[in-house]
Design a protein around this motif. Structure first.
Motif, short mmCIF file in Angstrom:
data_model
loop_
_atom_site.label_atom_id
_atom_site.label_comp_id
_atom_site.label_asym_id
_atom_site.label_seq_id
_atom_site.Cartn_x
_atom_site.Cartn_y
_atom_site.Cartn_z
N MET A 168 -21.12 6.22 7.07
CA MET A 168 -21.17 7.45 5.96
C MET A 168 -22.54 7.90 5.93
N ALA A 169 -23.76 7.07 6.05
CA ALA A 169 -24.88 7.45 5.89
C ALA A 169 -25.51 8.18 7.31
N GLU A 170 -25.01 7.69 8.35
CA GLU A 170 -25.16 8.22 9.62
C GLU A 170 -24.43 9.67 9.76
N ALA A 171 -23.32 9.62 9.19
CA ALA A 171 -22.63 10.88 9.27
C ALA A 171 -23.30 11.78 8.22
N GLY A 172 -23.83 11.57 7.07
CA GLY A 172 -24.63 12.42 6.51
C GLY A 172 -25.83 12.82 6.89
N TRP A 173 -26.58 11.89 7.79
CA TRP A 173 -27.60 12.52 8.25
C TRP A 173 -27.64 13.37 9.50
N GLU A 174 -26.38 13.31 10.28
CA GLU A 174 -25.77 14.24 11.22
C GLU A 174 -25.88 15.72 10.67
N LYS A 175 -25.16 15.70 9.39
CA LYS A 175 -24.82 17.03 8.76
C LYS A 175 -25.92 17.62 8.18
#
Length: 204
Positions: A111-118
């Motif tokens: 989830m953190a990695e997805a948030g950073w991409e966004k």
């Protein structure tokens, strides 16, 4: 000393202070997008970040929030922004609750990695002027995100005039070094220690 004498001394003192202030302000001419960090054990890190988001909204400056870690809980800020200012501020939730609640490191990291991409996409969006990365310091602390990659992006890829604010306890030294502005919230007293639970309007 009469009241008139006191008023005259005060006016003269303020005159000197204003002259010194004006000379100092003449040297402050640069404008740039800032990297800002709100950290420390005290309360108010996210609150200060959202305060700046609402300033942006008031100035018609397009902005965005990416909320890490605590995304599973309802907050007044999220409800207000999504309900009334969605056209001015994009709000992304990239977390399912605090780490001690989720108890799933792999899922939290995902989830953190997805948030950073966004977050990177929002920061690079030429329309957006300010991005709040709420509680990203927690994701960095647990190494859900690579601190070197985050700092490198902020220093070398962030558009020059875009502001980014990163909140959360235990900000890493690499981030503090890269930041333009760092504020540490110091804990002096907190009602939680006296058995008072988190309350609407204060904590969320």
């Amino acid at each position: 000393m009469t009241d008139a004498d006191d008023a005259a001394r005060h006016a003269e003192k303020m005159k000197k202070i204003k002259a010194a202030r004006d000379r100092m302000m003449e040297t402050k001419t640069e404008e740039k997008g800032l990297i800002m960090v709100h950290t420390g054990k005290g309360k108010g890190k996210s609150s200060a970040g959202f305060g700046m988001i609402f300033r942006c909204i008031a100035h018609d400056m397009p902005c965005a929030v990416v909320q890490f870690i605590k995304g599973g809980m309802a907050t007044g800020e999220r409800d207000l922004i999504r309900g009334h200012f969605a056209d001015k501020c994009e709000f992304v939730v990239s977390g399912e609750g605090f780490t001690w609640e989720t108890q799933d490191k792999a899922r939290d990291k995902e989830m953190a990695e997805a948030g950073w991409e966004k977050a990177k996409a929002l920061i690079l969006d030429p329309r957006i002027r300010f991005v709040l990365l709420d509680e990203i310091n927690i994701a960095l602390r647990y190494d859900y995100l690579d601190i070197d990659a985050v700092v490198d992006f902020l220093l070398h890829e962030k558009p020059r005039m875009t502001h980014v604010c990163l909140t959360g306890r235990n900000a890493k030294p690499e981030l503090l070094e890269a930041a333009d502005l760092v504020t540490e919230m110091e804990l002096i007293k907190h009602p939680f220690r006296d058995g008072v639970k988190a309350q609407a309007g204060v904590e969320f």
